[in-house]
Design an enzyme around this catalytic site. Structure first.
Site, PDB file in Angstrom:
ATOM      1  N   GLU A 180      -8.131  18.013   9.587  1.00 44.82           N
ATOM      2  CA  GLU A 180      -9.267  18.570  10.340  1.00 44.82           C
ATOM      3  C   GLU A 180      -9.238  18.137  11.807  1.00 44.82           C
ATOM      4  O   GLU A 180     -10.156  17.470  12.295  1.00 44.82           O
ATOM      5  CB  GLU A 180     -10.565  18.222   9.635  1.00 44.82           C
ATOM      6  CG  GLU A 180     -10.621  18.882   8.258  1.00 44.82           C
ATOM      7  CD  GLU A 180     -11.837  18.511   7.443  1.00 44.82           C
ATOM      8  OE1 GLU A 180     -12.833  18.043   8.030  1.00 44.82           O
ATOM      9  OE2 GLU A 180     -11.791  18.679   6.212  1.00 44.82           O
ATOM     10  N   HIS A 382     -20.541  23.139  -7.437  1.00 44.30           N
ATOM     11  CA  HIS A 382     -20.023  22.289  -6.367  1.00 44.30           C
ATOM     12  C   HIS A 382     -19.798  20.880  -6.891  1.00 44.30           C
ATOM     13  O   HIS A 382     -20.699  20.285  -7.483  1.00 44.30           O
ATOM     14  CB  HIS A 382     -21.000  22.258  -5.181  1.00 44.30           C
ATOM     15  CG  HIS A 382     -20.470  21.463  -4.028  1.00 44.30           C
ATOM     16  ND1 HIS A 382     -21.129  20.386  -3.482  1.00 44.30           N
ATOM     17  CD2 HIS A 382     -19.309  21.585  -3.343  1.00 44.30           C
ATOM     18  CE1 HIS A 382     -20.401  19.884  -2.490  1.00 44.30           C
ATOM     19  NE2 HIS A 382     -19.297  20.595  -2.394  1.00 44.30           N
ATOM     20  N   GLU A 384     -18.567  17.549  -5.249  1.00 37.41           N
ATOM     21  CA  GLU A 384     -18.090  16.637  -4.198  1.00 37.41           C
ATOM     22  C   GLU A 384     -17.704  15.329  -4.891  1.00 37.41           C
ATOM     23  O   GLU A 384     -18.493  14.782  -5.669  1.00 37.41           O
ATOM     24  CB  GLU A 384     -19.194  16.396  -3.163  1.00 37.41           C
ATOM     25  CG  GLU A 384     -18.866  15.346  -2.109  1.00 37.41           C
ATOM     26  CD  GLU A 384     -17.611  15.682  -1.310  1.00 37.41           C
ATOM     27  OE1 GLU A 384     -17.587  16.708  -0.629  1.00 37.41           O
ATOM     28  OE2 GLU A 384     -16.634  14.899  -1.389  1.00 37.41           O
ATOM     29  N   HIS A 462     -12.046  21.895  -0.977  1.00 35.26           N
ATOM     30  CA  HIS A 462     -12.238  21.376   0.386  1.00 35.26           C
ATOM     31  C   HIS A 462     -11.631  19.983   0.463  1.00 35.26           C
ATOM     32  O   HIS A 462     -11.485  19.301  -0.544  1.00 35.26           O
ATOM     33  CB  HIS A 462     -13.721  21.368   0.760  1.00 35.26           C
ATOM     34  CG  HIS A 462     -14.158  22.724   1.230  1.00 35.26           C
ATOM     35  ND1 HIS A 462     -14.765  22.942   2.441  1.00 35.26           N
ATOM     36  CD2 HIS A 462     -14.015  23.941   0.644  1.00 35.26           C
ATOM     37  CE1 HIS A 462     -14.993  24.237   2.579  1.00 35.26           C
ATOM     38  NE2 HIS A 462     -14.553  24.865   1.499  1.00 35.26           N
ATOM     39  N   GLU A 463     -11.235  19.598   1.660  1.00 32.07           N
ATOM     40  CA  GLU A 463     -10.425  18.384   1.853  1.00 32.07           C
ATOM     41  C   GLU A 463      -9.254  18.410   0.862  1.00 32.07           C
ATOM     42  O   GLU A 463      -9.066  17.505   0.057  1.00 32.07           O
ATOM     43  CB  GLU A 463     -11.251  17.087   1.699  1.00 32.07           C
ATOM     44  CG  GLU A 463     -12.330  16.948   2.722  1.00 32.07           C
ATOM     45  CD  GLU A 463     -13.545  17.827   2.436  1.00 32.07           C
ATOM     46  OE1 GLU A 463     -13.982  18.540   3.349  1.00 32.07           O
ATOM     47  OE2 GLU A 463     -14.026  17.816   1.286  1.00 32.07           O
ATOM     48  N   GLU A 481      -9.928  24.617   2.134  1.00 30.61           N
ATOM     49  CA  GLU A 481     -10.229  24.331   3.540  1.00 30.61           C
ATOM     50  C   GLU A 481      -8.898  23.906   4.187  1.00 30.61           C
ATOM     51  O   GLU A 481      -7.988  24.708   4.297  1.00 30.61           O
ATOM     52  CB  GLU A 481     -11.321  23.263   3.590  1.00 30.61           C
ATOM     53  CG  GLU A 481     -11.954  23.079   4.943  1.00 30.61           C
ATOM     54  CD  GLU A 481     -12.920  21.911   4.945  1.00 30.61           C
ATOM     55  OE1 GLU A 481     -13.917  21.993   5.654  1.00 30.61           O
ATOM     56  OE2 GLU A 481     -12.658  20.894   4.266  1.00 30.61           O
ATOM     57  N   GLU A 487     -17.953  24.382   9.771  1.00 29.60           N
ATOM     58  CA  GLU A 487     -18.890  23.248   9.728  1.00 29.60           C
ATOM     59  C   GLU A 487     -18.869  22.430  11.016  1.00 29.60           C
ATOM     60  O   GLU A 487     -19.879  21.859  11.415  1.00 29.60           O
ATOM     61  CB  GLU A 487     -18.582  22.356   8.512  1.00 29.60           C
ATOM     62  CG  GLU A 487     -17.196  21.745   8.546  1.00 29.60           C
ATOM     63  CD  GLU A 487     -16.840  20.936   7.291  1.00 29.60           C
ATOM     64  OE1 GLU A 487     -17.598  20.967   6.320  1.00 29.60           O
ATOM     65  OE2 GLU A 487     -15.789  20.269   7.313  1.00 29.60           O
TER      66      GLU A 487
HETATM   67  C1  NOJ Z   1     -17.085  18.886   3.368  1.00 31.58           C
HETATM   68  C2  NOJ Z   1     -16.927  20.329   3.053  1.00 31.58           C
HETATM   69  O1  NOJ Z   1     -15.935  20.914   3.875  1.00 31.58           O
HETATM   70  C3  NOJ Z   1     -18.258  20.996   3.235  1.00 31.58           C
HETATM   71  O2  NOJ Z   1     -18.135  22.391   3.048  1.00 31.58           O
HETATM   72  C4  NOJ Z   1     -19.259  20.384   2.281  1.00 31.58           C
HETATM   73  O3  NOJ Z   1     -20.512  20.942   2.532  1.00 31.58           O
HETATM   74  C5  NOJ Z   1     -19.330  18.876   2.474  1.00 31.58           C
HETATM   75  N1  NOJ Z   1     -18.038  18.292   2.464  1.00 31.58           N
HETATM   76  C6  NOJ Z   1     -20.152  18.213   1.379  1.00 31.58           C
HETATM   77  O4  NOJ Z   1     -19.482  18.298   0.164  1.00 31.58           O
HETATM   78 CA    CA Z   2     -14.333  19.483   5.451  1.00 32.80          CA
END
Ligand code: NOJ
Ligand code: CA
Length: 694
Positions: A180, A382, A384, A462-463, A481, A487
């Site tokens: 990023e 989702h 995370e 993502h990541e 991503e 973002e």
């Molecule tokens: C990073 C992600 O790229 C983003 O889309 C997400 O909202 C946040 N992490 C929280 O998980």
């Molecule tokens: Ca991110």
């Protein structure tokens, strides 16, 4: 010999000619692309394995080393002889279940070269090289052999000696912010270590992009400058310093070099996908490309919070509001972030606390998913992890089972942790720290995709680890991503400058689809009064540095089979005319063609809808205003089309007048040339529909 290709429709021309010619000599071996433009030469000069590449006679890669080193065992660094080469050719066409184009032609000439040790115990290393009209792929194939069984790779010797004076577009590798970063545009001499795809322009104007394909059971490759203009593979290490743990027989990912006489040629290449294995999942019609909205941007602009200590975003009522909005406008999905236990407190550092089946008390998971199903919309799950991967792996199976029962068909995953800080608990219970692109994580991301596939769930990572085309083999790995996304325009200082999206198509996007999350309509969200006095807005320098028209163009330019309409519902309802383009634009295509472009300056891409006869065009520019000309020769000859044009108005400028947009209809034909005046940070988005069905 004619090969029958798996489940292809009979009408696809599939021709594969394999001409295998064993060869035995210590001479150089060459393989040329079908059109003869790309030539790869392999040799054992100096007792080392070497290769070089030319394009129309011009050097792309000067003589560069091949080989690898093992821990506690002789590797393939010297005393080597090229003992045989087997040549083959192939020309097939395969069908993508979804993608930028429906049919992909895979046409190459190949040589499989064997290097053997001339001293000491017998050792053998094969290198398979494929020469395409638009580039090269090669990989190591280490056969099962007496003296090499289980191995720890401690160095891969692959080099790329690049044209002196080339300009590169690159981001740093092995750094805390993963992929990023803003792209740097420099002479190659200024690079220390870069991620791939790394894109270059030689002084002659030739363009190339170095990357890898089919990264499986191996570590991700970065490029480290090892001598002037010479780059060497640098594999992401495990926590103990070993680069790859494997055993013979094994193959490495393909090392790829896309080559074109101009920038735009890179965008029309299918090299990475072609070098991946065919679909292993069979019928994947359960994945439907589409568009989604979500409880997402509200958190990034600090209107809402992920945890339920602030103004919790993921409440049952708020989710229903988004579902109603999605149903009203025909969106397929609603992403809900912050729904599960674990977000309160410092979620970045407490990944171990995430629970992937337990919702916060103010979010009734079943009621929400039932409501969504009733309205014909799917909730997007989702997960995370904050990089606490063992915690995730323990819960993943049960979580996916639950989601399947609830009708969830897609999960967005997240690995917010600094580079090298992914947490893995080993078999002895010891905490280990890994890279997002190290071998352990390469395996983890794929385990998630495979577990999800068993439950008909698709994954948007993502990541992530970078994309290497694995969507061909696992078509439920639909997007990711892996670059600075939208973002950063909510809280990044600086946010993404206008040139960022003009660099992405030529760099990050060459690897595969990106979940950039376009479509922000309130371009300065941090200027609004805070949602609550204890929740100040982000720094007002964080804003979207684009015009409104460019936000629309991104849906065509930045390919992904799932596209988010990322802004708040109320911001779309304020601008219904511009919103119409987001409602119309598809996310699945039968054809895609880049029409013009220069890296970091501008690009125009045309795509034909997978279903129906409509074409779409997206054009964007960097910080400079410019007029782009797009010949419409992709349209059917003799047909009249209605062009619905969404373009920058005469005063459009991302900084001073980003909302100046002209929305107009015109009649056009394939012989016309569209002239698009773009403002600074500007763009144009166009839908072409055959007029009166003619
Ligand atoms: C990073 C992600 O790229 C983003 O889309 C997400 O909202 C946040 N992490 C929280 O998980
Ligand atoms: Ca991110």
């Amino acid at each position: 010999m004619k090969l029958v290709i798996g489940n292809l429709a009979a009408r696809i021309a599939a021709l594969c000619v394999l001409v295998c010619a064993p060869f035995s000599a210590a001479a150089d071996v060459t393989v040329a692309s079908p059109d003869g433009a790309v030539v790869v030469t392999l040799s054992d000069a100096g007792g080392e394995a070497n290769y070089s590449v030319t394009f129309h006679g011009e050097s792309v890669v000067g003589r560069s080393r091949l080989g690898m080193l093992f821990k506690d065992r002789e590797g393939f660094d010297r005393d080597l002889r090229l003992v045989s080469a087997r040549k083959a050719s192939s020309d097939t066409t395969w069908e993508q279940p979804w993608g930028e184009r429906r049919y992909v032609r895979n046409r190459y000439n190949e040589t499989l070269v064997e290097f053997a040790s001339v001293n000491g115990p017998s050792r053998r290393m094969n290198v398979r090289v494929r020469a395409y009209d638009d580039g090269v792929g090669f990989r190591y194939e280490i056969p099962k052999q007496k003296n090499i069984g289980k191995v720890n790779i401690i160095d891969e010797l692959t080099e790329f000696a690049l044209p002196h004076g080339s300009t590169a577009w690159w981001i740093p590798a092995r750094s805390w912010n993963r992929y990023e970063y803003l792209y740097k545009t420099t002479d190659i001499s200024e690079i220390i270590e870069a991620h791939t795809p790394m894109t270059l322009r030689a002084p002659t104007g030739m363009h190339m992009s170095i990357h890898e394909a089919a990264l499986v059971n191996y570590s991700g490759m970065a490029l480290k400058q090892s001598a002037a203009d010479r780059f060497k593979a640098d594999l992401a290490p495990w926590d103990d310093g070993i680069l790859v743990k494997t055993q013979t027989p094994f193959v490495t990912p393909w090392r790829t070099i896309e080559i074109s006489k101009n920038a735009v040629g890179l965008l029309n290449s299918d090299l990475i996908l072609n070098l991946n294995e065919p679909n292993k999942l069979g019928d994947v019609s359960w994945f439907k490309p589409g568009k989604y909205v979500g409880i997402w941007w509200a958190m990034h602009i600090r209107d809402r919070t992920w945890g339920h200590e602030g103004i919790h975003g993921a409440t049952t009522a708020e989710a229903k509001r988004y579902i109603d909005f999605a149903a009203k406008y025909g969106f397929d999905g609603v992403l809900v972030e912050g729904w599960n236990v674990g977000w309160d407190g410092d979620w970045f550092d407490n990944g171990d606390l995430f629970n992937f089946t337990k919702a916060f008390p103010d979010y009734d998971l079943k009621a929400v998913t039932d409501y969504a199903c009733k309205k014909g919309v799917r909730i997007i799950g989702h997960n995370e992890t904050s990089g606490a991967v063992t915690n995730y792996e323990k819960q993943m199976g049960a979580a996916f089972d639950l989601y399947k029962r609830l009708g969830i068909r897609m999960v967005k995953t997240g690995y917010v942790a600094n580079g090298g800080q992914i947490e893995r608990i080993d078999q002895k219970g010891i905490r280990r720290y890994e890279y997002h692109d190290g071998q352990f994580m390469v395996g983890h991301y794929l385990r998630v995709v495979q577990e999800a596939a068993k439950r008909y769930i698709s994954i948007d990572t993502h990541e992530p680890v970078k994309d290497t085309g694995l969507r061909r083999t696992y078509p439920n790995w639909v997007s990711r991503e892996g670059a600075r996304g939208q973002e950063y325009n909510a809280w990044g200082v600086p946010p993404n400058p206008p040139e960022h999206v003009a660099i992405l198509p030529f760099t990050r996007m060459l690897s595969g689809p990106m979940d950039y999350t376009p479509g922000i309509f309130d371009l300065e969200p941090n200027k609004r009064p805070p949602a609550r006095s204890d929740m100040p807005r982000n720094d007002p320098r964080s804003r979207v540095e684009s015009t409104l028209a460019q936000q629309l163009a991104l849906y065509v330019v930045l390919y992904s089979p799932i596209q988010m309409a990322a802004d708040l519902p109320e911001n779309y309802e304020k601008r219904p005319k511009a919103f119409q383009f987001i409602l119309d634009v598809p996310t699945d295509w039968s054809e895609s063609r880049a029409l013009n472009g220069e890296v970091g300056d501008f690009v125009t891409i045309a795509r034909k809808a997978r279903h129906g006869e409509d074409w779409y065009v997206g054009a964007i520019t960097d910080e400079n205003a410019r007029t782009l000309k797009a010949p419409l020769d992709f349209l059917d000859a003799g047909r009249i089309y209605k062009a619905e044009i969404y373009r920058d108005g005469p005063k459009a400028d991302w900084k001073t007048n980003p909302y100046d947009i002209v929305i107009e209809n015109r009649e056009v034909r394939s012989t016309d040339t569209l002239v698009l005046p773009l403002g600074p940070g500007g763009g144009a988005a166009i839908r072409f529909t055959p007029a009166n069905g003619k």
